[in-house]
Structure formats: structure tokens, C-alpha cells
Scaffold this motif. Sequence first.
Motif, short mmCIF file in Angstrom:
data_model
loop_
_atom_site.label_atom_id
_atom_site.label_comp_id
_atom_site.label_asym_id
_atom_site.label_seq_id
_atom_site.Cartn_x
_atom_site.Cartn_y
_atom_site.Cartn_z
N HIS A 38 4.28 7.74 -3.52
CA HIS A 38 4.30 8.06 -4.95
C HIS A 38 3.46 9.31 -5.23
O HIS A 38 3.86 10.18 -6.02
N PHE A 39 2.31 9.40 -4.58
CA PHE A 39 1.42 10.55 -4.74
C PHE A 39 2.15 11.85 -4.40
O PHE A 39 2.12 12.83 -5.15
N ILE A 40 2.84 11.85 -3.27
CA ILE A 40 3.53 13.06 -2.81
C ILE A 40 4.72 13.40 -3.70
O ILE A 40 4.88 14.54 -4.16
N MET A 41 5.57 12.39 -3.95
CA MET A 41 6.83 12.65 -4.64
C MET A 41 6.63 12.93 -6.13
O MET A 41 7.35 13.74 -6.71
N SER A 42 5.67 12.27 -6.75
CA SER A 42 5.49 12.46 -8.19
C SER A 42 4.91 13.82 -8.54
O SER A 42 4.99 14.26 -9.68
N LEU A 43 4.33 14.50 -7.55
CA LEU A 43 3.73 15.82 -7.79
C LEU A 43 4.55 16.95 -7.17
O LEU A 43 4.10 18.10 -7.17
N ARG A 69 -5.22 18.16 -13.67
CA ARG A 69 -6.24 17.23 -13.17
C ARG A 69 -6.01 15.83 -13.74
O ARG A 69 -6.13 14.83 -13.03
N CYS A 70 -5.66 15.78 -15.02
CA CYS A 70 -5.40 14.49 -15.66
C CYS A 70 -4.13 13.86 -15.10
O CYS A 70 -4.09 12.64 -14.87
N ARG A 71 -3.11 14.65 -14.89
CA ARG A 71 -1.85 14.11 -14.39
C ARG A 71 -2.05 13.44 -13.03
O ARG A 71 -1.52 12.36 -12.76
N VAL A 72 -2.81 14.09 -12.17
CA VAL A 72 -3.08 13.50 -10.86
C VAL A 72 -3.86 12.21 -11.03
O VAL A 72 -3.53 11.18 -10.43
N ASN A 73 -4.89 12.23 -11.87
CA ASN A 73 -5.77 11.07 -12.02
C ASN A 73 -5.07 9.89 -12.66
O ASN A 73 -5.20 8.75 -12.18
N PHE A 74 -4.33 10.12 -13.73
CA PHE A 74 -3.78 9.01 -14.51
C PHE A 74 -2.36 8.62 -14.14
O PHE A 74 -1.87 7.59 -14.61
N SER A 75 -1.70 9.42 -13.31
CA SER A 75 -0.31 9.10 -12.97
C SER A 75 -0.04 9.10 -11.47
O SER A 75 0.55 8.17 -10.95
N ALA A 76 -0.47 10.15 -10.79
CA ALA A 76 -0.12 10.27 -9.37
C ALA A 76 -0.95 9.36 -8.47
O ALA A 76 -0.45 8.85 -7.46
N LEU A 77 -2.22 9.14 -8.82
CA LEU A 77 -3.08 8.29 -8.00
C LEU A 77 -2.90 6.83 -8.41
O LEU A 77 -3.66 6.29 -9.23
N ARG A 78 -1.88 6.23 -7.86
CA ARG A 78 -1.58 4.82 -8.12
C ARG A 78 -2.03 4.02 -6.90
O ARG A 78 -1.76 4.41 -5.76
N PHE A 79 -2.70 2.89 -7.14
CA PHE A 79 -3.15 2.06 -6.02
C PHE A 79 -1.96 1.43 -5.32
O PHE A 79 -0.85 1.34 -5.88
N THR A 80 -2.17 0.96 -4.10
CA THR A 80 -1.10 0.30 -3.36
C THR A 80 -0.64 -0.95 -4.11
O THR A 80 -1.39 -1.53 -4.90
N SER A 81 0.57 -1.39 -3.82
CA SER A 81 1.11 -2.56 -4.51
C SER A 81 0.25 -3.80 -4.22
O SER A 81 0.09 -4.67 -5.09
N GLN A 82 -0.31 -3.90 -3.03
CA GLN A 82 -1.15 -5.05 -2.69
C GLN A 82 -2.40 -5.11 -3.56
O GLN A 82 -2.77 -6.17 -4.08
N ILE A 83 -3.04 -3.96 -3.77
CA ILE A 83 -4.23 -3.91 -4.61
C ILE A 83 -3.85 -4.17 -6.07
O ILE A 83 -4.53 -4.93 -6.78
N GLU A 84 -2.77 -3.57 -6.53
CA GLU A 84 -2.38 -3.75 -7.93
C GLU A 84 -1.99 -5.19 -8.23
O GLU A 84 -2.33 -5.72 -9.30
N GLU A 85 -1.29 -5.83 -7.32
CA GLU A 85 -0.89 -7.23 -7.56
C GLU A 85 -2.10 -8.14 -7.62
O GLU A 85 -2.16 -9.06 -8.45
N LEU A 86 -3.09 -7.90 -6.76
CA LEU A 86 -4.29 -8.72 -6.79
C LEU A 86 -5.09 -8.45 -8.07
O LEU A 86 -5.65 -9.38 -8.68
#
Length: 503
Positions: free
Chosen positions: A155-160, A233-250
Amino acid sequence: MRGIRMGATKGGGGGGGERVEKLKSSRTKLWMIRATTSVLLWTCIVQLTALGDTWGPHLLKGWPSCFSHQDSSVSVVEDKVPSVPARVLPPKRVYKNNGYLMVSCNGGLNQMRAAICDMVTIARYLNVTLIVPELDKTSFWSDPSEFQDIFDVDHFIMSLRDEVRILKELPPRLKRRVEIGMVYSMPPISWSDISYYHNQILPLIKKYKVVHLNKTDTRLANNGQPLEIQKLRCRVNFSALRFTSQIEELGKRVVKLLRQNGPFIVLHLRYEMDMLAFSGCTQGCNSEEVEELTRMRYAYPWWKEKIINSDLKRKDGFCPLTPEETALILRALDIDNSYQIYIAAGEIYGGQRRMATLAAAYPKLVRKETLLEPSDLGFFQNHSSQMAALDYLVSLESDIFIPTYDGNMAKVVEGHRRFLGFKQTILLERRLLVDLIDQYNSGTLSWYEFSDAVNESHESRKGQPTQRLVIPDRPKEEDYFYANPEECLQPSYSRLDLSVGGL
């Protein structure tokens, strides 16, 4: 015979005419079939295109705009996916590649998070290819996590990709050069503006093809940058840097468990061994603990300050509040003791002995370790950054966020909560508070005088919209960009209800 031949000739002529007519009819039918097939094919293509626009690729399905305030990395309360307009894969940005930038982040999770945002922005405006950042594995926490263990790297690579080209590793030829040590490595100058990178770093990248920046925290100035840089800088922080699905689900599970029992407050109680050793703050510690913390400070050569006057540092507001001091402040702020208090921190120094006063005042103290089964956290053991990511997600969703020290997590969470609609964050004025606490403990102030003074001094310190403080030539003393990224925030036209009792 002639008649027969002539008849045959006439008959043959009639048969030829029929064949010609049949041939023409066949060609007409063939043309009609081809035309119909072409129409059907084009219809299918149009329909597929429409479906692609509607559904988009699975990788970015539901990826929100970086300014929509609906980032999927923080929508951890709802069990179902929020109804966000689907977005297609952004087109690649086409540019002449000036070379490759490698970066090694330093510090804890949130220090590295801000650094990654800066490095993406720098790579974008130098027109270079960024290699997925390497995370710190040698700090106090010795966390072996790679980037992809914490963040959704695809997601980090493709969204940017419409801004900057990001690769997981260098091309083979350049990778071999780096592996044998043929790489130019350097720390950039702290708090530099983008012109420094254009004038000093870009020529090095063009010369060496690959440049490795080995320190990345606070390397881009807070203020005075072009608007498009601040927004990226905000776009990377608030959109591109998404935690892994395992971390988000927990994280979603923890928030759900908390919500089942009503409102909850996240207390970032930064009273951990590394913080106390680094800062030299020993308020409430016995002589053995003071000695242990001092030994630890001397054991880390990159902690430059060795001889520290703890009392003086505390009076200047440079120490995290102790658990006992925190209990007093929460009571003074009229926070109901029936609320859940989620402790977002590592192991508290002194353990249950030091937490006794706070636990007596607020019996609903919880941590991720008490809400989840050991098996749920087994994968995250000895991975402090992944544990911190869980606390980060819960902190974003809390009714109130209260940090007892203005470290990197406190600042980055503060800024993210501002981005989410100026969610209430109580920013404690420690220099004033320790003076009030000392006066109350000595009997100089009554409880009501103490409580009134605490509340009055924090009316304007609850995460309201405010301008970022700018101090020319003293960037360390001005407001941190990630604590108040005002260029990216929606303006507030109405007074926010930020009363503590308004839970």
C-alpha cells in the motif's frame, strides 16, 4: 449435341449466377457477424472499464483521500468497512530519475514514522527513487522488525506512485555495489529546508547514483516549506503509512473491548526505564533505582548528557510526570474514576509499587496485556515497535488522550488526532504542574485552589485549532510539524466542546 452443349452452357451460366449471389450473400453475412462481434467486444471493454472505475484494484480498494479524514488505518472502531468512495490505482508519475536514495531510520516507532514522511517528500522533490526505508534495530529496544512487519509495504508503494517511485530494493547491479561497501553514506543536517537537499544532496546522488542517509529524524524543517511539501508529508503520514492488517485487526479488537465498557482515556505514561535513564529523572526512586538508572545512562555512549540534576530538571518541566503525580492531575481535572484508563506504555519502572496510587484513584486501569490473551500478543513479543503500533491505534480512537511527556509518540498522536477533527488531547504543562503539586503537597494550596489552578491553566491546552509556533533560528524550540500540521487541517468554524466532563 450442339443443343445439348448449348443447353448445358445456358444451364451452367445460370448455376454460376446463383453461386455469385450466394457468395455475395455469404460475404454480407460475414461482414454482419464481424460488425456485431466488434460491437459486442467494445461493449464488453466499456463495461469492464466501468467496473474497474467502480471497484478499483483490490490493493487500494477504499483507499481514502489523504485529506478526507477517513484513513482506513485509524477506522478501527467499526467492524464493517466504512462506505468510502472507491479509488483506482493512481497513475505513475513520469519523471527523469536522478538516482537512488537509501535511508536508515533511527529511534522508536513514531520518531521513525515522521522520518519516513520526510524522506518520501525529499525523494519526491529531488526526482529520485526511494528504497523502502530500513528501520532501527540497534536502539535501546533492539526491535528486529522490518518495514513490512509494521507497515503495509505494498500500500505504501502503490498509493504514492503518482508522487515518487519507491522500490523494495536496489536494482541488482547497484545492490552488489552497496553490498561490497561502495556507497556514499552521510547524516543530513537537522532541520534543513528543501533547498539544502537540492543544493547539497542532489549533486551527490547524481555523482554516486546511490546515496545512503544514515540518520533521518528531524532532518526537514518544521516551517517555511512550500505548501505542496507540507501536504505531501501529511499524505504519507495519514494515508500511505498504514499498519499491517494483523496489527490493525488486533487494534480494532482492543478498541471494541474498551467501547463495550463505556468511554475510555488513553494515558501515555512515559515512566519507563529507558526514559528515566535518558532524562536523568529520578523523582520517587530509591537509592538503588537511582544507581541503576545512572549505570544505564552511562552504558549508552550516544546519550550525551551524563551528569544530571534530577530536581532541577523536574522543576524546569523536562521530566515525565510520575504515576503518583499523574493521579493527582487526573483528579484535579475532574476525570471520573469510573472511566477506563488505558495505559499506553511499556513496563512501568517500579512496577505495581509505583502504580499503586494511580490504581487506587482509578481502579479501571487496563493495558493491552490485560485485555487480550497471551496468545494474541505472542507474535508481538520482543517487537516493541509493533506493540507501540497497537497503542498508537488505540490512542487515536480514545475519548481523551493524555501524554505525561511530550516525546515523539505524544507529538505524532497529537497531530493525528488534530487531523481527525481536533479530538481532545490534554497537553500537560509540566513546569507549572510540578510547582502546583509541590505547593499542594506542602499544604500551601488547598485541594480546591490546586484543582482550579490546574483546570484554568489547561483550558487552552486540549488540542484546539491553533497556529504552529515559529521561532527563527531555533527549530528545536518551536512547535513540531507533526504535532500540529496546520497546513493539512480542516478549519474549525465553531467552538469545539472540549470539556473533560463532556464524555
